[in-house]
Design an enzyme around this catalytic site. Structure first.
Site, PDB file in Angstrom:
ATOM      1  CG  HIS A  58      47.638  49.214  42.863  1.00 32.38           C
ATOM      2  ND1 HIS A  58      46.295  49.376  42.905  1.00 32.38           N
ATOM      3  CD2 HIS A  58      47.871  48.132  42.072  1.00 32.38           C
ATOM      4  CE1 HIS A  58      45.717  48.432  42.180  1.00 32.38           C
ATOM      5  NE2 HIS A  58      46.636  47.667  41.669  1.00 32.38           N
ATOM      6  CG  MET A  92      47.005  42.250  49.100  1.00 34.62           C
ATOM      7  SD  MET A  92      46.907  43.569  47.873  1.00 34.62           S
ATOM      8  CE  MET A  92      45.294  43.310  47.187  1.00 34.62           C
ATOM      9  CE  LYS A 187      40.642  41.842  33.210  1.00 37.53           C
ATOM     10  NZ  LYS A 187      40.687  43.293  33.439  1.00 37.53           N
ATOM     11  CG  HIS A 224      40.008  38.967  36.614  1.00 36.47           C
ATOM     12  ND1 HIS A 224      41.205  39.310  37.158  1.00 36.47           N
ATOM     13  CD2 HIS A 224      39.351  40.144  36.412  1.00 36.47           C
ATOM     14  CE1 HIS A 224      41.287  40.632  37.283  1.00 36.47           C
ATOM     15  NE2 HIS A 224      40.161  41.148  36.844  1.00 36.47           N
ATOM     16  CG  ASP A 295      39.719  44.320  42.302  1.00 32.82           C
ATOM     17  OD1 ASP A 295      39.560  45.551  42.213  1.00 32.82           O
ATOM     18  OD2 ASP A 295      40.446  43.671  41.541  1.00 32.82           O
TER      19      ASP A 295
HETATM   20  C1  GLT Z   1      43.295  46.503  38.734  1.00 27.77           C
HETATM   21  C2  GLT Z   1      42.788  45.165  38.304  1.00 27.77           C
HETATM   22  C3  GLT Z   1      42.460  44.289  39.459  1.00 27.77           C
HETATM   23  C4  GLT Z   1      43.666  43.933  40.280  1.00 27.77           C
HETATM   24  C5  GLT Z   1      44.274  45.118  40.937  1.00 27.77           C
HETATM   25  C6  GLT Z   1      45.510  44.695  41.683  1.00 27.77           C
HETATM   26  S1  GLT Z   1      44.585  46.385  39.834  1.00 27.77           S
HETATM   27  O1  GLT Z   1      42.301  47.253  39.334  1.00 27.77           O
HETATM   28  O2  GLT Z   1      41.626  45.355  37.505  1.00 27.77           O
HETATM   29  O3  GLT Z   1      41.806  43.126  39.087  1.00 27.77           O
HETATM   30  O4  GLT Z   1      43.259  43.058  41.288  1.00 27.77           O
HETATM   31  O5  GLT Z   1      46.657  44.977  40.976  1.00 27.77           O
HETATM   32 MN    MN Z   2      38.495  42.967  37.547  1.00 27.23          MN
HETATM   33 MN    MN Z   3      41.454  42.000  40.893  1.00 25.63          MN
END
Ligand code: GLT
Ligand code: MN
Ligand code: MN
Length: 396
Positions: A58, A92, A187, A224, A295
């Protein structure tokens, strides 16, 4: 002998982590951080040592929200030097449109037009940073795009503003002459009570309503999709079928919990197996060709060494699952069951592949006995057991 499951960009592994993932210092809503912040340049060094190929970020993971232009340029220069020193790329970039209190009511969907304008301007700066670092994909996670109460606004207004902001940004990127793709991440909730465009499926439809749908795809995240109990494999499959899987967020999650962002493969191993099988194309369809991005973050119990154990674990589990998926698809018994089930000895399939007079006539002529069709077994119990045995290492 090198361990075949250790990641290495030289052998073609394309693993990436966000600065915010290995850099997560273990804070949660109930307590402060439990380990030191690792500076971005050290994260780059650590990721390279761990065998990653790239690092994502970010804007504010690198450049603090209130940094001056001079401070910004210095931080970017140091970061670029670390990337060059350690041979890492930045495929990215994304913009933090959720932390600052200005975004408490949303960014692109905030009721206040001035907030929406601020968000678009911040996203432009985030994109500029990504371009400077060589990124080709821009992720948008609309964590604050939603409501606690629908009294706040009609969601049709929210969606309209969301569309306007993305259209504006696509137009601007095109005007700059940059070849960038946007990957939109869904999400269902958290941090908002309800987040707009709750699933990858919602996102895929919304993309088709944008001014430049060809520029936009999705960035599905395991956690998510699994939070509300949905199938990540199906989300990714639909995205791939639509040619819209522009990025992916790999992690692990137990159904029904807060967004856990666990080490890849550490929960729902079977889901991870079928996901990797799909991404790698071992089952015959084309593979996903983008970076395998994690992530996720280490447990709050970990010190910095534990963070690197976590990173290695994500990549190793992915590679182990690639081998297990390939073995499953190469297993003659698996192939035999699938071939048997999908065989079409009477050539019926093509009749359904397009409406026309001759297909209609052929369809009407078919002798179809539902009672006899209903007696055919599919051997899915055996097939699934074979998947489990490959997964558990009992077959190779
Ligand atoms: C944050 C969120 C992630 C996203 C990120 C990208 S930020 O950590 O929980 O799922 O992918 O903005
Ligand atoms: Mn997440
Ligand atoms: Mn994410």
């Amino acid at each position: 002998m090198p361990d075949p499951f250790d990641p290495s960009p030289d052998s073609g592994d394309r693993f990436t982590f966000g600065l915010w993932t290995v850099g997560n210092p273990g804070a949660d809503p109930f307590g402060p951080r439990t380990r030191p912040r690792i500076p971005p340049t050290e994260i780059v060094a650590g990721l390279a040592k761990a065998g990653a190929w790239g690092v994502n970020l970010h804007d504010n993971d690198l450049v603090p929200f209130d940094a001056s232009p001079t401070e910004r340029d210095l931080l970017v220069k140091e970061f670029q030097q670390a990337l060059a020193d350690h041979g890492l790329v930045v495929p990215m970039a994304t913009t933090n449109l959720f932390s600052h209190p200005v975004f408490r009511d949303g960014a692109f969907t905030a009721s206040d037009a001035a907030v929406r304008a601020f968000a678009v301007r911040k996203a432009m700066k985030g994109i500029e940073l990504g371009v400077e670092l060589g990124a080709s994909t821009v992720v948008f996670w609309g964590g604050r795009e939603g409501v606690e109460t629908d009294a706040a606004r009609d969601c049709r207004d929210g969606l309209g503003w969301y569309r306007e902001c993305l259209d504006f940004l696509c137009g601007w990127v095109k005007d700059q002459g940059w070849d960038l793709k946007f990957a939109l991440e869904a999400k269902p909730n958290e941090p908002r009570g309800d987040i707009y465009l709750a699933t990858t499926g919602h996102m895929l439809h919304f993309i088709e309503t944008l001014e430049h749908p060809e520029m936009c795809g999705v960035n599905p995240e395991v956690a998510h999709e699994n939070m509300p109990g949905l199938s990540m494999v199906h989300a990714v499959g639909q995205a791939m079928e639509a040619g819209k899987l522009f990025h992916i967020d790999l992690n692990a999650q137990r159904i029904g919990r807060y967004d856990q962002d666990l080490r890849f493969g550490s929960e729902d191993l079977k889901g991870a197996f079928f996901l990797v099988r799909m991404l790698e194309g071992t089952c015959g369809h084309p593979a996903y060709d983008g970076p395998r991005h994690f992530d996720a973050h280490a447990y709050r119990t970990e010190d910095v060494d534990g963070v690197w154990d976590f990173a290695a674990g994500c990549m190793r589990s992915y590679k182990i699952l690639v081998a297990r998926a390939a073995a499953f698809d190469a297993d003659p018994e698996v192939q035999e069951i699938l071939e048997h089930n999908h065989a079409d000895p009477d050539g019926i399939g093509p009749i359904l592949a397009g409406f026309n007079a001759s297909n209609l006539a052929a369809l009407e002529e078919l002798v179809l006995d539902p009672d006899s069709l209903a007696t055919r077994g599919h051997r899915y119990e055996r097939l699934d057991q074979l998947a489990m045995e490959h997964l558990m290492g009992a077959r190779s």
